[in-house]
Design an enzyme around this catalytic site. Structure first.
Site, PDB file in Angstrom:
ATOM      1  CE1 TYR A 152      -4.349  -1.353   0.705  1.00  0.00           C
ATOM      2  CE2 TYR A 152      -3.050  -2.988   1.896  1.00  0.00           C
ATOM      3  CZ  TYR A 152      -4.250  -2.591   1.314  1.00  0.00           C
ATOM      4  OH  TYR A 152      -5.325  -3.421   1.330  1.00  0.00           O
TER       5      TYR A 152
ATOM      6  CE1 TYR B 183      -2.390  -6.701   3.698  1.00  0.00           C
ATOM      7  CE2 TYR B 183      -3.116  -6.422   1.429  1.00  0.00           C
ATOM      8  CZ  TYR B 183      -3.327  -6.259   2.792  1.00  0.00           C
ATOM      9  OH  TYR B 183      -4.480  -5.662   3.232  1.00  0.00           O
TER      10      TYR B 183
ATOM     11  NE  ARG C 183      -7.400  -9.847   4.640  1.00  0.00           N
ATOM     12  CZ  ARG C 183      -8.303  -8.972   4.239  1.00  0.00           C
ATOM     13  NH1 ARG C 183      -8.082  -7.681   4.324  1.00  0.00           N
ATOM     14  NH2 ARG C 183      -9.475  -9.364   3.762  1.00  0.00           N
TER      15      ARG C 183
ATOM     16  CG  HIS D 149      -8.408  -7.038   0.013  1.00  0.00           C
ATOM     17  ND1 HIS D 149      -7.279  -7.659   0.479  1.00  0.00           N
ATOM     18  CD2 HIS D 149      -8.440  -5.826   0.628  1.00  0.00           C
ATOM     19  CE1 HIS D 149      -6.659  -6.871   1.344  1.00  0.00           C
ATOM     20  NE2 HIS D 149      -7.332  -5.748   1.443  1.00  0.00           N
TER      21      HIS D 149
ATOM     22  CG  HIS E  95      -9.997  -1.854   1.398  1.00  0.00           C
ATOM     23  ND1 HIS E  95     -10.348  -2.368   2.622  1.00  0.00           N
ATOM     24  CD2 HIS E  95      -8.696  -2.194   1.206  1.00  0.00           C
ATOM     25  CE1 HIS E  95      -9.299  -2.988   3.152  1.00  0.00           C
ATOM     26  NE2 HIS E  95      -8.284  -2.898   2.313  1.00  0.00           N
TER      27      HIS E  95
END
Lengths: 242, 206
Positions: free
Chosen positions: A108, A147, A157, A160, A162
């Protein structure tokens, strides 16, 4: 059509409960007393209104909205598209849809993310758009990477994106996560499994949509979003006084 | 076979996660991408009424402030109208009544500037005391939490408020009262949110 009344009660057994032992962060952040149930009044049936002056058409193209001119984000190019509907299967037009995600390596762009996968200089990781009059929305982005995260030491995770959606009333406000068809990490994830119902989990999985690809350019996934529906006031049950 | 009810099911919620800022407040995440971020100006320049600031913490069950929360406010203007076609009446130009703030990464403090809302109509002809609707999301919060900010200097209106009166325990009603003070000539209301414990803030199923 009859007047629009209050929103259907939220089915809280369909959503994850506040306290989920296996999702460790929820333990100290979950209210323990019962929620106080309210019938809707004016502050619940209304919500913020957004228009085309609030956003830029480019905001929906994550491959380019943070890239240097002439360059683009690295990763599997995808179109993410679908409709925002309510529980009555009516389209929710002109509503704000915002997304954010990791880059193709699972990193991120955030000062608190220290994962060792590199930042992509051409990828910001957020986008936003308004649905059209038929409730339709679309984004172009790259497929995010999986990740690791500190829940258990070997928790990963699934890929995905959000998503945040408004609707017309503040009680429709919703944040969720979009997963991708075929990802073997989905059934292992404690956050996914916070949802107690397999059918509900399946409704968070975007499906490969070969008819919406751009051949030789970008693959496509379809994801419809459903917000709470409203009652029709067939008989008098007015929100406000007589 | 019985007839079928063809309602769709609502998309289930998932936590906003630790990086909610990237999507909803990217400047705070550390990068500048949008020309205009949304939700930083609730009242706009033309709103009538008293200018106030509301601030507080969100505190978890261990007593620690949470530093990765996002809060959204939704409120009426000083006349009690919401900026929406069904909102009760006109609002001042530029008044949106909606705002979005995040907690400070180091201290957990949040705060927003707005105008104090007016009374709004409730159900069955009753009047609701001035309040701001609040929606709270964060990592570890699986479905956004709804609460309301009332004002401690509105004792009379609060005592009549139909929602306050639904709350059976009087001491729990106090968790919804923002406390007024003056700071550097400005009116500041303090509203700390407790997620757990004896003083757990009242949250609503709306």
């Amino acid at each position: 059509m009859p007047d629009q009344g209050e929103f259907y009660q939220r089915d809280r057994d369909w959503h994850p409960p506040a306290y989920v032992k296996e999702y460790k962060t929820s333990v100290a952040r979950s209210p323990q007393y019962s929620l106080i149930s309210l019938q809707n009044s004016v502050g619940e049936i209304t919500g913020p209104v957004f228009g085309h002056n609030d956003i830029d058409p480019m905001d929906r193209d994550l491959i380019h909205n943070y890239a240097t001119a002439g360059e683009s984000a690295i990763g599997e190019r995808i179109i993410l598209h679908g409709r925002v509907l309510d529980e009555n299967a009516r389209p929710v037009p002109n509503t704000l849809v915002e997304i954010w995600q990791a880059n193709a390596g699972g990193r991120y762009r955030h000062k608190k993310d220290t994962y060792l996968a590199p930042i992509d200089p051409n990828f910001g990781g957020c986008g936003r758009t308004l649905t059209d009059e038929n409730g339709y929305y679309y984004f172009r982005t790259v497929k995010p990477g999986a990740y690791p995260w500190r829940n258990y030491v070997n928790s990963w995770r699934p890929a995905h994106i959000h998503v945040s959606v408004f609707g017309s009333g503040f009680v429709q406000r919703l944040i969720s996560q979009i997963y991708f068809e075929g990802d073997p990490l989905i059934p292992l994830c404690p956050i996914v499994k916070s949802i107690p119902n397999q059918e509900a989990i399946d409704s968070l999985v975007a499906v490969l949509d070969m008819n919406s690809t751009i051949p030789l350019d970008t693959i496509a996934y379809k994801f419809d979003i459903v917000l709470r529906g409203r009652r029709s006031t067939l008989f008098e049950n007015r929100l406000e006084g007589n | 076979m019985l007839q079928k009810l063809n309602y769709l099911k609502e998309t289930p919620s998932q936590t906003a996660g630790p990086y909610v800022h990237i999507g909803l407040a990217p400047g705070a995440a550390g990068f500048d991408i949008y020309e205009r971020e949304l939700g930083w100006d609730i009242a706009g320049p033309n709103a009538e009424g008293e200018r106030i600031r509301v601030e507080g913490l969100v505190i978890d069950g261990t007593g620690s402030p949470i530093k990765d929360v996002l809060l959204e406010a939704w409120q009426a203007n000083s006349k009690g109208n919401y900026a929406h076609p069904e909102g009760g009446g006109a609002v001042e130009e530029g008044f949106r009544g909606w705002g979005r703030v995040i907690t400070d990464f180091d201290t957990g403090e949040w705060g927003f500037d707005t105008v104090k809302p007016g009374k709004t109509p409730g159900r069955n002809g009753r009047i609701q005391a001035p309040h701001i609707n609040l929606w709270v999301v964060a990592r570890g919060i699986n479905l956004g939490l709804n609460t309301r900010i009332y004002f401690d200097d509105e004792a009379e209106a609060n005592a009549e408020d139909p929602v306050m009166n639904i709350i059976e325990w009087e001491r729990r009603r106090a968790t919804l009262l923002a406390k007024r003070s003056e700071k550097d000539g400005k009116t500041v209301y303090r509203f700390d949110i407790q997620l757990q414990g004896q003083d757990e803030t009242v949250f609503f199923d709306v």
